[in-house]
Design an enzyme around this catalytic site. Structure first.
Site, PDB file in Angstrom:
ATOM      1  N   GLY A   1       6.431  -4.786   4.514  1.00 39.79           N
ATOM      2  CA  GLY A   1       7.217  -3.715   5.121  1.00 39.79           C
ATOM      3  C   GLY A   1       8.386  -3.318   4.232  1.00 39.79           C
ATOM      4  O   GLY A   1       8.902  -4.130   3.464  1.00 39.79           O
ATOM      5  N   ASP A   2       8.798  -2.083   4.291  1.00 34.33           N
ATOM      6  CA  ASP A   2       9.920  -1.576   3.499  1.00 34.33           C
ATOM      7  C   ASP A   2       9.787  -1.995   2.033  1.00 34.33           C
ATOM      8  O   ASP A   2      10.737  -2.438   1.392  1.00 34.33           O
ATOM      9  CB  ASP A   2      11.249  -2.083   4.071  1.00 34.33           C
ATOM     10  CG  ASP A   2      12.451  -1.279   3.535  1.00 34.33           C
ATOM     11  OD1 ASP A   2      12.229  -0.143   3.084  1.00 34.33           O
ATOM     12  OD2 ASP A   2      13.575  -1.795   3.568  1.00 34.33           O
ATOM     13  N   LEU A   3       8.570  -1.859   1.507  1.00 32.12           N
ATOM     14  CA  LEU A   3       8.274  -2.253   0.134  1.00 32.12           C
ATOM     15  C   LEU A   3       8.714  -1.147  -0.812  1.00 32.12           C
ATOM     16  O   LEU A   3       8.402   0.029  -0.609  1.00 32.12           O
ATOM     17  CB  LEU A   3       6.771  -2.498   0.008  1.00 32.12           C
ATOM     18  CG  LEU A   3       6.248  -3.303  -1.175  1.00 32.12           C
ATOM     19  CD1 LEU A   3       6.920  -4.657  -1.263  1.00 32.12           C
ATOM     20  CD2 LEU A   3       4.741  -3.457  -1.051  1.00 32.12           C
TER      21      LEU A   3
ATOM     22  N   LYS B   1      13.059  -3.942  -4.565  1.00 30.73           N
ATOM     23  CA  LYS B   1      12.856  -5.304  -4.071  1.00 30.73           C
ATOM     24  C   LYS B   1      12.245  -6.233  -5.119  1.00 30.73           C
ATOM     25  O   LYS B   1      12.090  -7.427  -4.858  1.00 30.73           O
ATOM     26  CB  LYS B   1      11.981  -5.285  -2.819  1.00 30.73           C
ATOM     27  CG  LYS B   1      12.726  -4.803  -1.581  1.00 30.73           C
ATOM     28  CD  LYS B   1      12.044  -5.246  -0.323  1.00 30.73           C
ATOM     29  CE  LYS B   1      12.925  -4.959   0.895  1.00 30.73           C
ATOM     30  NZ  LYS B   1      12.300  -5.414   2.150  1.00 30.73           N
TER      31      LYS B   1
ATOM     32  N   CYS C   1      12.037   2.878   3.889  1.00 30.17           N
ATOM     33  CA  CYS C   1      12.680   3.838   2.993  1.00 30.17           C
ATOM     34  C   CYS C   1      11.828   5.104   2.955  1.00 30.17           C
ATOM     35  O   CYS C   1      10.623   5.033   2.685  1.00 30.17           O
ATOM     36  CB  CYS C   1      12.802   3.222   1.602  1.00 30.17           C
ATOM     37  SG  CYS C   1      13.676   4.270   0.428  1.00 30.17           S
TER      38      CYS C   1
END
Length: 349
Positions: free
Chosen positions: A180-182, A186, A221
């Site tokens: 998630g939210d990759l 990161k 994002c």
């Protein structure tokens, strides 16, 4: 002053141990510790962590703090990047501070996941009365900033780095963890030469039960969010959504801009829903094939993370023959300023 710290591990070994081998140390009190006299002349980095027991909010970002802080065997150095220094070995680490009541939930994915060289592991956890201090391996910058500085990467370099990204994601998916939210930010470098990557954070990860990877969480994002997250009011496949984000990342590595971009969020989401994007001519046919295999509107048509590792582009990219070209559309470049996406959370309610 902190007292009775139970020392269970030393960090003298050059290779950091997996997180599951470290048990939390316990501090008797979160009262402000004494400054470390022998390091009191260390240069300031412009913003230092306050004492852990400081009653003035915000506890982790008080500009009034004027010196380094000792936490057990560590010296916390800077507010901005949460750097820490081991007092006995001199090893530099990253430190994240969590409220004691929630820190176990935050680090659960790290404990659940078997060790992998491309995923950050926990070095040590120190518990205070109100906070937990979690120490991670040192990093040497993130991929978003690196791509921004390089404009775009050659296919040879992109393949070497992207394969490490896929290896990390594949390992998570096989271990029933959806990230998630990759996004590029990161992934951080493990070495000064910027050849080794690892996934920096698992704090947004979801531990799944069995093969069912259905999610309803709409946080993410905007530049990396998949069409099904925008279109559905129910659940979606977490693994497939991760793969879409990987497609955005690969496109950005090779082109130097996002495949979907607009200053207006509603226009951006419309472009993502349509799934239409243009790949510049300098991108090789095999790289085009891989990008289009990831950025498919229908989640079930996307490759899995395991299948991506088998794509022939990785082998073909080992023989570079393409001349570098500057991106022609400058307004699509990766943003120069850090993109927190916090101000756009309202679009994912």
């Amino acid at each position: 002053m902190f007292a009775n710290v139970q020392r269970q591990n030393r960090l003298a070994a050059p290779r950091l141990a997996p997180c599951r081998s470290h048990h939390p140390k316990r501090l008797e009190s979160d009262e402000p510790p004494a400054k470390c006299a022998r390091l009191s002349e260390a240069p300031s980095d412009g913003g230092l962590l306050p004492s852990p027991g400081s009653p003035q909010p915000p506890a982790l970002h008080s500009p009034q703090h004027t010196g380094p802080t000792c936490i057990g065997s560590y010296l916390l150095l800077a507010t901005g990047d949460n750097r820490a220094l081991h007092l006995h070995t001199g090893q530099e680490l990253q430190c994240k501070v969590f409220p004691l009541k929630v820190y176990q939930n935050k680090i659960q994915p790290y404990i659940h996941l078997p060790w992998h060289r491309n995923i950050t592991g926990i070095v040590e956890v120190i518990q205070g009365e109100t906070k937990a201090y979690v120490f991670f391996e040192k990093e040497f910058g993130d991929m978003h900033s690196y791509v921004r500085s390089c404009k775009r990467l050659s296919e040879e370099q992109a393949a070497k780095l992207f394969k490490q990204i896929i290896s990390a994601v594949s390992h998570c998916h096989q271990s029933n963890i959806v990230l998630g939210d990759l996004k590029l930010r990161k992934f951080v470098f493990s070495d000064k030469e910027r050849t080794q990557l690892r996934l920096e954070s698992l704090e947004d990860a979801h531990i799944m039960t069995g093969e069912d990877d259905s999610l309803s969480d709409k946080h993410g994002c905007p530049a990396y969010v998949s069409p099904e997250i925008l279109n559905t009011t129910g659940t979606y496949s977490g693994r497939s959504a991760d793969v879409w984000s990987l497609g955005v990342m690969l496109f950005t590595l090779l082109v130097g801009r996002y495949p979907f971009h607009d200053s207006d969020p509603s226009s951006l989401f419309s472009k993502i829903r349509r799934g239409q994007f243009c790949i510049p001519d300098h991108v090789s046919p095999k790289a085009r094939c891989l990008i289009r295999s990831l950025l498919r509107r229908e989640p079930s048509e996307r490759l899995t993370a395991e299948e991506i590792l088998l794509h022939p582009w990785f082998e073909a990219a080992s023989y570079p023959c393409l001349a570098d070209q500057e991106p022609s559309n400058t307004d699509q470049l990766v943003p120069d300023v850090p993109q927190t996406c916090d101000d756009l959370d309202s679009f994912f309610c």
